[in-house]
Scaffold this active site. Structure first.
Site, PDB file in Angstrom:
ATOM      1  N   HIS A 193       0.710  -1.506   0.333  1.00 13.94           N
ATOM      2  CA  HIS A 193       0.254  -0.177   0.258  1.00 13.94           C
ATOM      3  C   HIS A 193       1.098   1.624  -0.273  1.00 13.94           C
ATOM      4  O   HIS A 193       0.464   2.121  -0.939  1.00 13.94           O
ATOM      5  CB  HIS A 193      -1.013   0.308   1.045  1.00 13.94           C
ATOM      6  CG  HIS A 193      -2.345  -0.593   0.692  1.00 13.94           C
ATOM      7  ND1 HIS A 193      -2.234  -2.186   0.349  1.00 13.94           N
ATOM      8  CD2 HIS A 193      -3.284  -0.307  -0.544  1.00 13.94           C
ATOM      9  CE1 HIS A 193      -3.608  -2.109  -0.220  1.00 13.94           C
ATOM     10  NE2 HIS A 193      -3.932  -0.808  -0.338  1.00 13.94           N
ATOM     11  N   GLU A 435     -10.696 -11.234  -5.283  1.00 16.02           N
ATOM     12  CA  GLU A 435      -8.534 -11.210  -5.079  1.00 16.02           C
ATOM     13  C   GLU A 435      -8.628 -12.551  -4.625  1.00 16.02           C
ATOM     14  O   GLU A 435      -7.368 -12.125  -3.593  1.00 16.02           O
ATOM     15  CB  GLU A 435      -8.873  -9.554  -4.347  1.00 16.02           C
ATOM     16  CG  GLU A 435      -9.526  -9.279  -3.335  1.00 16.02           C
ATOM     17  CD  GLU A 435      -9.480  -8.261  -2.302  1.00 16.02           C
ATOM     18  OE1 GLU A 435      -8.467  -6.931  -2.949  1.00 16.02           O
ATOM     19  OE2 GLU A 435     -10.369  -7.523  -1.951  1.00 16.02           O
ATOM     20  N   ASP A 459      -3.514  -8.218  -4.520  1.00 17.13           N
ATOM     21  CA  ASP A 459      -3.920  -9.464  -3.424  1.00 17.13           C
ATOM     22  C   ASP A 459      -4.464 -10.786  -4.042  1.00 17.13           C
ATOM     23  O   ASP A 459      -3.926 -12.306  -4.260  1.00 17.13           O
ATOM     24  CB  ASP A 459      -5.089  -9.892  -2.747  1.00 17.13           C
ATOM     25  CG  ASP A 459      -5.126  -8.339  -1.230  1.00 17.13           C
ATOM     26  OD1 ASP A 459      -4.218  -9.028  -0.486  1.00 17.13           O
ATOM     27  OD2 ASP A 459      -5.864  -7.390  -1.551  1.00 17.13           O
ATOM     28  N   CYS A 506      -8.833  -3.740 -10.835  1.00 20.24           N
ATOM     29  CA  CYS A 506      -8.678  -2.631 -10.276  1.00 20.24           C
ATOM     30  C   CYS A 506      -7.431  -2.513  -9.425  1.00 20.24           C
ATOM     31  O   CYS A 506      -6.513  -1.427  -9.024  1.00 20.24           O
ATOM     32  CB  CYS A 506      -9.907  -1.990  -9.004  1.00 20.24           C
ATOM     33  SG  CYS A 506     -10.198  -2.942  -7.957  1.00 20.24           S
TER      34      CYS A 506
HETATM   35  C1  PEP Z   1      -5.719  -5.666  -5.012  1.00 21.57           C
HETATM   36  O1  PEP Z   1      -6.172  -6.283  -3.796  1.00 21.57           O
HETATM   37  O2  PEP Z   1      -6.079  -5.711  -5.740  1.00 21.57           O
HETATM   38  C2  PEP Z   1      -6.740  -3.831  -4.838  1.00 21.57           C
HETATM   39  C3  PEP Z   1      -6.662  -3.001  -6.271  1.00 21.57           C
HETATM   40  O3  PEP Z   1      -6.904  -3.686  -3.801  1.00 21.57           O
HETATM   41  P1  PEP Z   1      -5.679  -2.506  -2.452  1.00 21.57           P
HETATM   42  O4  PEP Z   1      -4.839  -3.436  -3.516  1.00 21.57           O
HETATM   43  O5  PEP Z   1      -6.542  -2.077  -1.447  1.00 21.57           O
HETATM   44  O6  PEP Z   1      -5.762  -4.316  -1.375  1.00 21.57           O
HETATM   45 MG    MG Z   2      -7.186  -5.663  -1.936  1.00 26.03          MG
END
Ligand code: PEP
Ligand code: MG
Length: 575
Positions: A193, A435, A459, A506
């Site tokens: 993140h 995910e 994920d 996403c």
């Molecule tokens: C992902 O896991 O690809 C996602 C978009 O969510 P995050 O990166 O916030 O876990």
């Molecule tokens: Mg995620």
């Protein structure tokens, strides 16, 4: 001395500027006895360090460029005031004298006492000032440890490059509000993140540089090539000239891309593709609009919950969501319910107490375990749905029963609003993130009960390959191109398309133009990514012809070996 370091580039571009070392809040300070005859020297050493930092802070403040953010000035003044306080500038001297301890230790003890006092404050603003105490003390300790602070900023070169060992997402979200030229860290994975946030700063960023913080000096001139993941310290004249040229070329490329802002994302064969934006804080919505995104495909709400002690109230959440919904003026805004836990911990101590936080009580699991928190968020989202085109997205679904429970709780939140006559969109759509491999394998079953799917590749890769996305020691193994990952993504898209349910990607993969054609070939028509990537992906869409992608993509899907997939992908991108 000039040297080159290699890491994982997470956001492209070139920055040339002065290093600003950010240290860890938790300092590991040695404790040792100082012989009686050396106590006076130890005190002088301490006083010199305090003087150095006082002067550095003053120089920094005076040399701040006129256009530097106002907070930066205020922040330096606060630091000077804190350092001048007796509890930091004098009390350690008494302690060195009385206890014959080393200066670093004495200072650290004073810092701990002071921090404890700050923690008692009722006022949230004052409580937060403890961070400033820690940062000032870290500066002094750095000097004491023989890491003398050189003058950070030269008036004519105002670019500041953040150099950190690691930054939590909570730290990174704070940096979002300042202006830095680049961002580099010792550790971190490409889809951690912190990396995602760094990328959203839209400045060159590199993680996993191993020992950048030890090897780079505060104030040193460095070059950051975010595209190649390379850092060059103390460059000579010719290297500097070469990189200045590269920097200009990059800027020209960016300008060319900016011209695509209003161009519709349509493939050569005439298929319209939707390019949505991912956002972390309400202010990011402006960036999404600036590049004419189709809407917000992922609003990561957990950042509203960070850097604070209390949970945000329903009202505060409502205001934030409403702000985004209104500012997007009828374009879709997909608000993801809380995805806290694992790499998005609000309290780092919690992360340390569970063995496998990524497999623990996170995201929807946490929300179902804490229904009051979920209820407040659902009500806030529903209330915001009256002010724009709001959709709900549920993260980390693993079983259908989680989805059904979440929907029951949504129904309960709706009921509570109806009773109060509070307006909301009764037919708000609900999507789920795919995910977890279990959900991808059962995508069709999820698609039947959801209005749309969104594939979280960050994920999905982590869980499919059993690779911690935040761990740089295994980041070389983290790959979107593993055939198992590709298969799960393709299966999910196919399942959703079969049921005529919209599906998007996403995760970071959607914003990487190297994967655009592959995903188009899988049947994907909706992409959601950081605003900074939208135009590069659009350029790729504009140059792609869908019928020509079918055969090569089928070939890629049939392969079991990642090494064979890579050259085929390159070929696909060149055709
Ligand atoms: C992902 O896991 O690809 C996602 C978009 O969510 P995050 O990166 O916030 O876990
Ligand atoms: Mg995620």
């Amino acid at each position: 001395m000039s040297f080159t370091m290699h890491g994982v580039g997470i956001s492209g571009g070139i920055a040339i500027g002065h290093a600003h070392l950010v240290s860890h809040a938790l300092l590991e300070v040695a404790h040792y006895q100082v012989p009686k005859n050396l106590v006076a020297d130890e005190i002088t050493r301490f006083q010199l360090a305090v003087d150095t930092v006082t002067q550095d802070l003053e120089t920094l403040r005076l040399q701040l460029p006129n256009n530097a953010p106002a907070e930066l000035k205020a922040f330096l003044s606060t630091h000077s005031m804190i350092l001048a306080d007796k509890s930091l500038s004098e009390a350690p001297i008494t302690m060195i004298q009385n206890e014959q301890c080393n200066a670093e230790w004495a200072l650290k003890q004073q810092m701990d006492d002071l921090v404890e006092q700050f923690e008692q404050f009722e006022d949230e603003y004052l409580r937060e000032r403890k961070q400033d105490v820690v940062q000032v003390v870290e500066r002094v300790i750095k000097v004491l440890l023989g890491h003398p602070s050189q003058v950070l900023l030269k008036a004519q070169e105002n670019a500041i490059i953040l150099v950190a060992h690691d930054l939590s997402p909570a730290d990174a979200i704070q940096f979002k509000r300042h202006q830095f030229a680049a961002f580099i860290t010792d550790v971190g994975g490409a889809t951690s993140h912190t990396a995602i946030l760094a990328r959203s700063l839209n400045i060159p960023s590199i993680v996993a540089l191993q020992r950048a913080r030890d090897l780079i000096f505060d104030g040193e001139l460095i070059i950051v090539d975010g595209t190649l993941g390379v850092v060059i310290t103390d460059p000579d004249k010719s290297t500097l000239a070469e990189y200045k040229l590269k920097q200009e070329q990059w800027e020209i490329e960016q300008q060319k891309l900016r011209r695509l802002r209003l161009t519709k994302a349509v493939t050569l064969d005439g298929t319209a593709i939707e390019l949505f934006a991912n956002i972390e804080v309400p202010e990011d919505a402006a960036k999404a609009k600036a590049i004419s995104a189709t809407g917000i495909g992922l609003y990561r709400t957990e950042f509203l919950f960070m850097n604070r002690r209390e949970w945000p109230t329903e009202e505060e959440q409502f205001q934030a969501y409403r702000q985004v919904a209104e500012s997007m003026k009828g374009l879709p805004v997909t608000i993801r319910t809380l995805d806290l836990g694992a790499d998005k911990q609000i309290d780092p101590d919690t992360a340390r107490t569970c063995t496998n936080p990524a497999l623990g009580l996170r995201a929807i699991r946490l929300c179902l375990a804490e229904p009051q928190i979920f209820h407040a968020q659902l009500r806030a989202i529903l209330r915001a749905s009256h002010y724009g085109h709001v959709k709900i997205l549920i993260p980390m679904l693993t079983t259908l029963s989680e989805l059904r429970q979440a929907k029951l709780l949504l129904e309960r939140a709706k009921r509570s609003l109806r009773v109060e006559n509070t307006p909301f969109n009764e037919i708000i759509t609900v999507g789920g993130m795919i995910e977890v491999p279990a959900a991808a394998l059962k995508a069709e079953a999820f698609a039947r009960e959801l209005d749309f799917l969104s594939i979280g590749t960050n994920d999905l890769i982590q869980y499919t390959l059993a690779i911690d996305r935040t761990d740089d020691t295994v980041s070389h193994l983290y790959s979107a191109l593993h055939p198992a990952v590709l298969q799960l993504i393709e299966m999910t898209i196919r399942a959703a398309n079969k049921l005529n349910k919209p599906v998007s990607v996403c995760g970071e993969m959607a914003g990487d133009a190297r994967y655009t054609r592959l995903l188009l070939g899988f049947g994907l028509r909706n992409f959601s990514m950081h605003p900074a990537n939208v135009l590069a992906v659009k350029q790729q869409v504009l140059q792609s012809n869908l019928p020509e992608l079918t055969a090569p993509v089928r070939k890629i899907l049939s392969l079991a070996n990642i090494d064979k997939i890579e050259p085929l992908l390159q070929k696909l991108n060149l055709q």
